[in-house]
Scaffold this motif. Structure first.
Motif, PDB file in Angstrom:
ATOM      1  N   ASN A 120       1.003  -1.508  -0.097  1.00  0.00           N
ATOM      2  CA  ASN A 120       0.257  -0.425  -0.067  1.00  0.00           C
ATOM      3  C   ASN A 120       0.502   1.627  -0.069  1.00  0.00           C
ATOM      4  N   ILE A 121       0.211   2.490  -0.488  1.00  0.00           N
ATOM      5  CA  ILE A 121       0.975   3.506   0.017  1.00  0.00           C
ATOM      6  C   ILE A 121       0.296   4.176   1.166  1.00  0.00           C
ATOM      7  N   ALA A 122       0.968   5.125   2.111  1.00  0.00           N
ATOM      8  CA  ALA A 122       0.456   6.384   2.747  1.00  0.00           C
ATOM      9  C   ALA A 122       1.360   7.307   3.320  1.00  0.00           C
ATOM     10  N   GLU A 158       4.566  10.887   0.628  1.00  0.00           N
ATOM     11  CA  GLU A 158       4.424   9.213  -0.175  1.00  0.00           C
ATOM     12  C   GLU A 158       5.249   7.987   0.766  1.00  0.00           C
ATOM     13  N   CYS A 159       4.817   7.275   0.588  1.00  0.00           N
ATOM     14  CA  CYS A 159       5.793   5.467   1.370  1.00  0.00           C
ATOM     15  C   CYS A 159       5.131   4.566   0.396  1.00  0.00           C
ATOM     16  N   ALA A 169       8.716  -3.389   4.248  1.00  0.00           N
ATOM     17  CA  ALA A 169       9.939  -2.572   3.281  1.00  0.00           C
ATOM     18  C   ALA A 169       9.150  -1.277   3.051  1.00  0.00           C
ATOM     19  N   THR A 170       9.988  -0.114   3.838  1.00  0.00           N
ATOM     20  CA  THR A 170       8.746   1.204   3.880  1.00  0.00           C
ATOM     21  C   THR A 170       9.972   2.141   3.345  1.00  0.00           C
ATOM     22  N   LEU A 171       9.309   2.302   1.402  1.00  0.00           N
ATOM     23  CA  LEU A 171      10.537   3.356   0.027  1.00  0.00           C
ATOM     24  C   LEU A 171       9.933   4.392   0.486  1.00  0.00           C
ATOM     25  N   PRO A 172      10.283   5.855  -0.457  1.00  0.00           N
ATOM     26  CA  PRO A 172       9.732   6.244  -1.254  1.00  0.00           C
ATOM     27  C   PRO A 172       9.235   6.620  -1.730  1.00  0.00           C
ATOM     28  N   VAL A 173       8.003   6.894  -2.544  1.00  0.00           N
ATOM     29  CA  VAL A 173       8.190   7.372  -3.633  1.00  0.00           C
ATOM     30  C   VAL A 173       8.207   8.386  -5.105  1.00  0.00           C
ATOM     31  N   ASP A 174       8.165   9.399  -4.326  1.00  0.00           N
ATOM     32  CA  ASP A 174       9.265  10.656  -4.479  1.00  0.00           C
ATOM     33  C   ASP A 174      10.778  10.453  -4.630  1.00  0.00           C
TER      34      ASP A 174
END
Length: 624
Positions: free
Chosen positions: A551-553, A560-561, A610-615
Motif C-alpha cells: 500500500n501507499i500512504a 508518500e511512501c 520495507a518502507t520506500l519513498p515514492v518521490d
C-alpha cells in the motif's frame, strides 16, 4: 549568701551617705549593747575588737572620711560608755591614743582595701560587659554576608554598653570633627573608624584605646575573613552552578549529535542553548558561502526582531568577518564606529557587542556561530572559549551528516550501477543470445523436416537436439527473469509480483495495492524484497501460506511512501545476520532512503516490512 554580701560590700558605687550614717549609728548601738555586759567577763583589749568591726565595715563600704569619723566616735564610745573604770577619754593617756590610732589605721587600711576592691570590681564589671557586647557584636557581624548592613545596630549596642551618647562604627576612614574624636580600627590591609563624642574622661579614653579598639579591630578582622570566605564560596558555587549548567547544555546538544539528528536540528538547538547560556539577545549560525558572504542557517532571538533565517548576508564589519578570515574566535566590543554591512545591521537591530567562533569541518572553514548582546557592556570574558565547545559539536554533527550522506550516495550508486548492469545484461541476453537460440531452434526444426523418411535415427537426433535447445532457452529465460524480469518493466509491480506468487511453491495471498506505476528503482527494490522474502519462506519458514500486502500512504512529513509487508505462519526465529540476502536488501532499501524491518519471534512466524519513498529520482543516483 556570703558571696552576695561580699559583692555588695565592694560594689563600684558606695551606698548613700544617709545610709552610711544610719549604719554607723546602728553599729555603735549594737556594739555598745554587746560590749557592756561583756565588760565584766572579757579583758579591755578583747572588747575593743568588737568596736573595730563597725569601723572595718564602714571603711570598706563608704569613703575614708566617714571611716575616720566612725573611728573617732567608736573610740570615744568605747572609752566613755561600756568599759570601766575610766569612763572617759583622757588626752594625757597614751593608752587611749593608741586605741584611737588603731581605729584610724584599721579605717585607713580597710578603706584602701575597699577602694582597691571597688576599682577592681569596676574593671571586672567593665570587662564583663565588654566581653558580652563583643560576643554579641561578633555574632551579629558574622551572621551576615554584608558587614555594612549591620553597622547601625552594632553602633547602637556599643554606645549602650559603654554608656556613651553615641559610638559609630565605619568600615572606612573618617576624619575627626567638631564634637567627636576618632579611633582607627586596623584589620588586614583596611582601616575602619570608631567615632565617639569628644571630651571623654581620661579613664574612658584609656579604656577605649587599651581594650575596646583592639577588640573591635579583631571583630572586624573576623567578619572580614568571613565575608571574604563567603564571597569566595559564593563565587565557587556560582562557577560550579554555571559549569553544571553548561555541561547539561552541552550534553543535550551532544545527545542530538550522537543520535544522528539532522544538522538543522543540531544548529537550531545550539542557537537556542547558547543564547540562554550566555544571556544573549540573539544567536546566529551561518554557513560560509562565496568569499565575503554567509547564509543564516539557524537563529535564536528575542521577540520583536526581524528573522534572518535563510538570508544571505555580507560579512564586512562584523565578528563573522574576523572569524572567517583568521579561523579563530573573535569579538567586537562595540559596533558604534565600525563600518560594513554586518555592523550597520547590528546597529539597526540595536546590538552593541558580539562574539563569534569558527566551525571547521574536516579541516575546511564551514561557517561561524555568532552571539550578540544589546547591552552596552563588553562580552563575557569566557564567551569565546564557551562558544568553541558548541562549534565543535556542530562541526561533528555536520561531518557525521556529510559522511552519512556520502555513504548513502555511495551505496545508492552501487545499487544503481548493479541494476543498470542487470538491465543491460538482460537486454543483451534478450536481444542477442535469446534471439540467436530461437533462430537456431527454427533452423533445427527446418533441418529435421528435410531429413528423408528412411533416416529415422538422424531425425531422432535432430529432435533431441531441438528439445535440448528449447530447454536451454527456457533456462536462459529464468536467468533473465532473475536478473531483471521483463514483466516488471512492461507491466509494472503488480503483474511482476503476481508472477512471483504463481512460481512460489507454497500458496501466497496477495494484496498488490495501487495499480499506478511507480519509479522504476522503487519497483525494482520492492520486487526483490518480495522475491527474497518468498524464497526464504519456501526454504526455511516451514509455513503453509505466505501473505503479501502492498500500500501507499503518507508519512509524518507529508511524503508518500510505499510499504511492502511479507509475513508467514512458520517457525520464525529468522536472523538477518546469518545470510547475505537480507543484508543486500537492506542496502538496496536504505540506498533509496527507505527502511527494512524484520520481526521473527521463535514459533510465531516472520514479518518483513520495507518502507520506500515514492518521490525518488531514478534517472541518476543520489549525490551530496
Amino acid at each position: 549568701m556570703l558571696a552576695r554580701l561580699g559583692a555588695w560590700l565592694v560594689r563600684p558605687t558606695p551606698p548613700k551617705l544617709v545610709v552610711g550614717v544610719l549604719v554607723c549609728a546602728l553599729f555603735l548601738a549594737v556594739e555598745t549593747l554587746l560590749v557592756y555586759p561583756l565588760s565584766r567577763l572579757a579583758p579591755r583589749e578583747a572588747l575593743a575588737v568588737i568596736f573595730l568591726l563597725g569601723v572595718l565595715v564602714v571603711s570598706t563600704v563608704w569613703r575614708l572620711w566617714l571611716a575616720v569619723v566612725m573611728s573617732f566616735v567608736s573610740a570615744f564610745t568605747f572609752n566613755f560608755f561600756p568599759v570601766a573604770p575610766e569612763g572617759r577619754f583622757t588626752v594625757r593617756d597614751s593608752h587611749d591614743w593608741a586605741e584611737l590610732a588603731v581605729f584610724l589605721v584599721v579605717a585607713v587600711l580597710a578603706s584602701s582595701v575597699g577602694q582597691l576592691a571597688r576599682s577592681r570590681a569596676v574593671e571586672a564589671l567593665e570587662r564583663h560587659r565588654e566581653a558580652q557586647i563583643f560576643i554579641g557584636l561578633t555574632r551579629l557581624m558574622l551572621s551576615t554576608d554584608d558587614m555594612s548592613s549591620v553597622l547601625p545596630e552594632a553602633s547602637r549596642r556599643l554606645s549602650h554598653a559603654l554608656d556613651l551618647p553615641f559610638a559609630d562604627l565605619h568600615l572606612g576612614e573618617v576624619a575627626a570633627g567638631a564634637g567627636r574624636v576618632t579611633f582607627p580600627l586596623r584589620y588586614h590591609a583596611r582601616v575602619g573608624t570608631l567615632v565617639v563624642p569628644a571630651g571623654l574622661p581620661d579613664p574612658m579614653v584609656r579604656r577605649l584605646e587599651d581594650r575596646v579598639v583592639p577588640a573591635l579591630a579583631m571583630v572586624l578582622r573576623a567578619a572580614s575573613d568571613r565575608e571574604e570566605m563567603s564571597d569566595s564560596l559564593r563565587a565557587s558555587r556560582d562557577e560550579l552552578r554555571a559549569l553544571v549548567t553548561e555541561q547539561q547544555v552541552l550534553r543535550r546538544v551532544a545527545v542530538l549529535v550522537a543520535q544522528g539528528a539532522p544538522p538543522s536540528d543540531v544548529v537550531a538547538a545550539v542557537a537556542a542553548e547558547t543564547a540562554w547560556l550566555l544571556d544573549a539577545d540573539a544567536t546566529r549560525l551561518m554557513r560560509a558561502e562565496v568569499p565575503g558572504t554567509v547564509t543564516v542557517l539557524a537563529e535564536y532571538s528575542k521577540p520583536g526582531m526581524e528573522p534572518l533565517l535563510g538570508k544571505r548576508l555580507k560579512t564586512s564589519g562584523g565578528a563573522t568577518e574576523l572569524v572567517l578570515n583568521t579561523g579563530r574566535p573573535a569579538h567586537v566590543d562595540s559596533y558604534e564606529v565600525r563600518a560594513g554591512a554586518l555592523a550597520e545591521l547590528a546597529r539597526r537591530e540595536g546590538f552593541h557587542a558580539s562574539v563569534g567562533a569558527p566551525i571547521v569541518v574536516e579541516g575546511r572553514m564551514w561557517g561561524a556561530l555568532v552571539v550578540l548582546w544589546s547591552r552596552h557592556l563588553p562580552p563575557p570574558s569566557d564567551a569565546e572559549s564557551r562558544l568553541a565547545q558548541f562549534t565543535e559539536l556542530v562541526a561533528t554533527a555536520v561531518a557525521n551528516t556529510e559522511s552519512q550522506g556520502e555513504l548513502k550516495a555511495s551505496r545508492a550508486r552501487i545499487v544503481f550501477a548493479a541494476d543498470e548492469a542487470r538491465r543491460s545484461f538482460e537486454r543483451d541476453l534478450h536481444d542477442g543470445l535469446q534471439q540467436r537460440l530461437v533462430s537456431l531452434g527454427l533452423e533445427l526444426r527446418a533441418a529435421e523436416a528435410m531429413v528423408p523418411s528412411d533416416h529415422d535415427e538422424l531425425r531422432a537426433r535432430l529432435s533431441q537436439t531441438t528439445e535440448g535447445l528449447s530447454a536451454a532457452f527456457q533456462d536462459l529465460q529464468e536467468i533473465t527473469r532473475g536478473l531483471h524480469p521483463a514483466i516488471l518493466s512492461q507491466g509494472g509491480l503488480g503483474p511482476a509480483l503476481k508472477a512471483l506468487a504463481r512460481r512460489c511453491p507454497i500458496p501466497v495471498t496477495m494484496d498488490p495495492g495501487p495499480k499506478r506505476r511507480l519509479p522504476s528503482c522503487v519497483e525494482v527494490a520492492a520486487y526483490y524484497v518480495v522475491s527474497e522474502a518468498l524464497t526464504n519462506v519456501a526454504k526455511h519458514a516451514q509455513s503453509d501460506e505466505a501473505y503479501v500486502d502492498i500500500n501507499i500512504a503518507e508519512d509524518g512529513s507529508g511524503h508518500e511512501c510505499l510499504t511492502v509487508s511479507i509475513r508467514d505462519d512458520g517457525v520464525g526465529g529468522a536472523d538477518p545476520g546469518l545470510g547475505s540476502g537480507l543484508v543486500g536488501l537492506t542496502d538496496r532499501v536504505e540506498a533509496l532512503g527507505g527502511q527494512l524491518q524484520l520481526t521473527s519471534p521463535a514459533g510465531y512466524g516472520t514479518t518483513l516490512v520495507a518502507t520506500l519513498p515514492v518521490d525518488v529520482d531514478c534517472t541518476r543516483p543520489p549525490h551530496r
